[in-house]
Design a protein around this motif. Sequence first.
Motif, PDB file in Angstrom:
ATOM      1  N   ARG A  36       0.594  -1.399  -0.342  1.00  0.00           N
ATOM      2  CA  ARG A  36      -0.207   0.611  -0.111  1.00  0.00           C
ATOM      3  C   ARG A  36       0.868   0.954  -0.383  1.00  0.00           C
ATOM      4  N   TYR A  37       1.682   0.923   1.175  1.00  0.00           N
ATOM      5  CA  TYR A  37       2.797   2.746   0.935  1.00  0.00           C
ATOM      6  C   TYR A  37       3.999   2.508   0.031  1.00  0.00           C
ATOM      7  N   LEU A  38       3.618   1.341  -0.806  1.00  0.00           N
ATOM      8  CA  LEU A  38       4.938   1.820  -1.365  1.00  0.00           C
ATOM      9  C   LEU A  38       5.361   1.565  -3.234  1.00  0.00           C
ATOM     10  N   ASN A  39       4.085   1.105  -3.654  1.00  0.00           N
ATOM     11  CA  ASN A  39       3.827   1.728  -4.630  1.00  0.00           C
ATOM     12  C   ASN A  39       1.387   1.013  -4.728  1.00  0.00           C
ATOM     13  N   GLY A  40       1.285   1.216  -3.316  1.00  0.00           N
ATOM     14  CA  GLY A  40       0.015   2.117  -3.868  1.00  0.00           C
ATOM     15  C   GLY A  40      -0.864   1.015  -4.206  1.00  0.00           C
ATOM     16  N   GLY A  41      -0.217  -0.419  -3.802  1.00  0.00           N
ATOM     17  CA  GLY A  41      -0.879  -1.886  -3.781  1.00  0.00           C
ATOM     18  C   GLY A  41      -1.041  -2.457  -5.193  1.00  0.00           C
ATOM     19  N   ARG A  42      -0.274  -2.084  -6.145  1.00  0.00           N
ATOM     20  CA  ARG A  42      -0.546  -2.947  -7.676  1.00  0.00           C
ATOM     21  C   ARG A  42       0.409  -3.927  -7.576  1.00  0.00           C
ATOM     22  N   PRO A  43       0.311  -4.842  -8.472  1.00  0.00           N
ATOM     23  CA  PRO A  43       0.932  -5.733  -8.623  1.00  0.00           C
ATOM     24  C   PRO A  43       2.258  -5.867  -8.745  1.00  0.00           C
ATOM     25  N   THR A  44       3.204  -7.058  -8.524  1.00  0.00           N
ATOM     26  CA  THR A  44       4.483  -7.113  -9.188  1.00  0.00           C
ATOM     27  C   THR A  44       4.343  -8.206  -9.854  1.00  0.00           C
ATOM     28  N   PRO A  45       5.235  -8.117 -11.209  1.00  0.00           N
ATOM     29  CA  PRO A  45       5.138  -9.254 -12.350  1.00  0.00           C
ATOM     30  C   PRO A  45       6.185  -9.817 -11.442  1.00  0.00           C
ATOM     31  N   LEU A  46       5.919 -11.152 -11.066  1.00  0.00           N
ATOM     32  CA  LEU A  46       6.705 -12.821 -11.116  1.00  0.00           C
ATOM     33  C   LEU A  46       8.075 -12.427 -11.859  1.00  0.00           C
ATOM     34  N   GLU A  47       8.664 -12.120 -12.993  1.00  0.00           N
ATOM     35  CA  GLU A  47       9.346 -11.430 -13.900  1.00  0.00           C
ATOM     36  C   GLU A  47      10.974 -10.614 -13.019  1.00  0.00           C
ATOM     37  N   ALA A  48       9.752  -9.684 -12.881  1.00  0.00           N
ATOM     38  CA  ALA A  48      10.398  -8.419 -11.974  1.00  0.00           C
ATOM     39  C   ALA A  48      10.999  -8.606 -10.608  1.00  0.00           C
ATOM     40  N   ILE A  49      10.698 -10.081 -10.141  1.00  0.00           N
ATOM     41  CA  ILE A  49      11.276 -10.168  -8.620  1.00  0.00           C
ATOM     42  C   ILE A  49      12.529 -11.411  -9.495  1.00  0.00           C
ATOM     43  N   ARG A  50      12.223 -12.215 -10.290  1.00  0.00           N
ATOM     44  CA  ARG A  50      13.179 -13.144 -10.612  1.00  0.00           C
ATOM     45  C   ARG A  50      14.620 -11.572 -10.856  1.00  0.00           C
ATOM     46  N   THR A  51      13.951 -10.854 -12.072  1.00  0.00           N
ATOM     47  CA  THR A  51      15.268 -10.195 -12.698  1.00  0.00           C
ATOM     48  C   THR A  51      15.847  -8.891 -11.813  1.00  0.00           C
ATOM     49  N   ARG A  52      14.742  -7.902 -11.370  1.00  0.00           N
ATOM     50  CA  ARG A  52      15.703  -7.025 -10.448  1.00  0.00           C
ATOM     51  C   ARG A  52      15.328  -7.067  -8.695  1.00  0.00           C
ATOM     52  N   THR A  53      14.371  -7.880  -8.343  1.00  0.00           N
ATOM     53  CA  THR A  53      14.424  -8.093  -6.979  1.00  0.00           C
ATOM     54  C   THR A  53      15.450  -8.711  -6.396  1.00  0.00           C
TER      55      THR A  53
END
Length: 190
Positions: A36-53
């Motif tokens: 909620r306080y990070l991106n407004g509650g929008r979902p994060t794509p799985l690919e972003a988790i794998r390649t960035r996070t």
Amino acid sequence: MHVFLETGRLVLRAFTEAESDVEHVYALDNDPEVMRYLNGGRPTPLEAIRTRTLPAFLHDYPGLGTRGFWAAEEKTNGTFLGWFELRPLDEHSAAVVELGYRLNKAAWGKGYATEGSRALIDKAFTDLGVEHITANTMTVNAGSRRVMEKAGLTYLRTYTSTWSERVEGCEHGEVEYVLTQSDWENGRKQ
């Protein structure tokens, strides 16, 4: 499993490339209330988790001599609770680090964020050569601000940032909390 730190109820361990870590972070970052306080509650794509996070979580910081992010698990049963951050602002210096945390809803209100933060602060000042800790959140994020205060940080300032996408409450700005090694030492003596 590389254990970085243990508390009475928590194990902070290094993230791995294991699919289970990817799945845990993906679930955490796709909970609208957590985000909620990070991106407004929008979902994060799985690919972003794998390649960035996850690559960010696996990064070693030469100035600190360790990583900057750790998976948090419940000590008695190994349940993934979220993660903690103690990351240097300058990769090659341990002088100033940022404290952060992101826990799943089931862990909220149980003192885990404060417990983990206090343990990281103690380690930072006793073992890692840190001189200054900073932590930031949205002004309206009362829960996170409470954790910062309970962990010993004090309010420094309110400031505004440019958000790529509007998040409810961003018009009130963000806050920075800080703790110096000397203030931490003085607090321990009291």
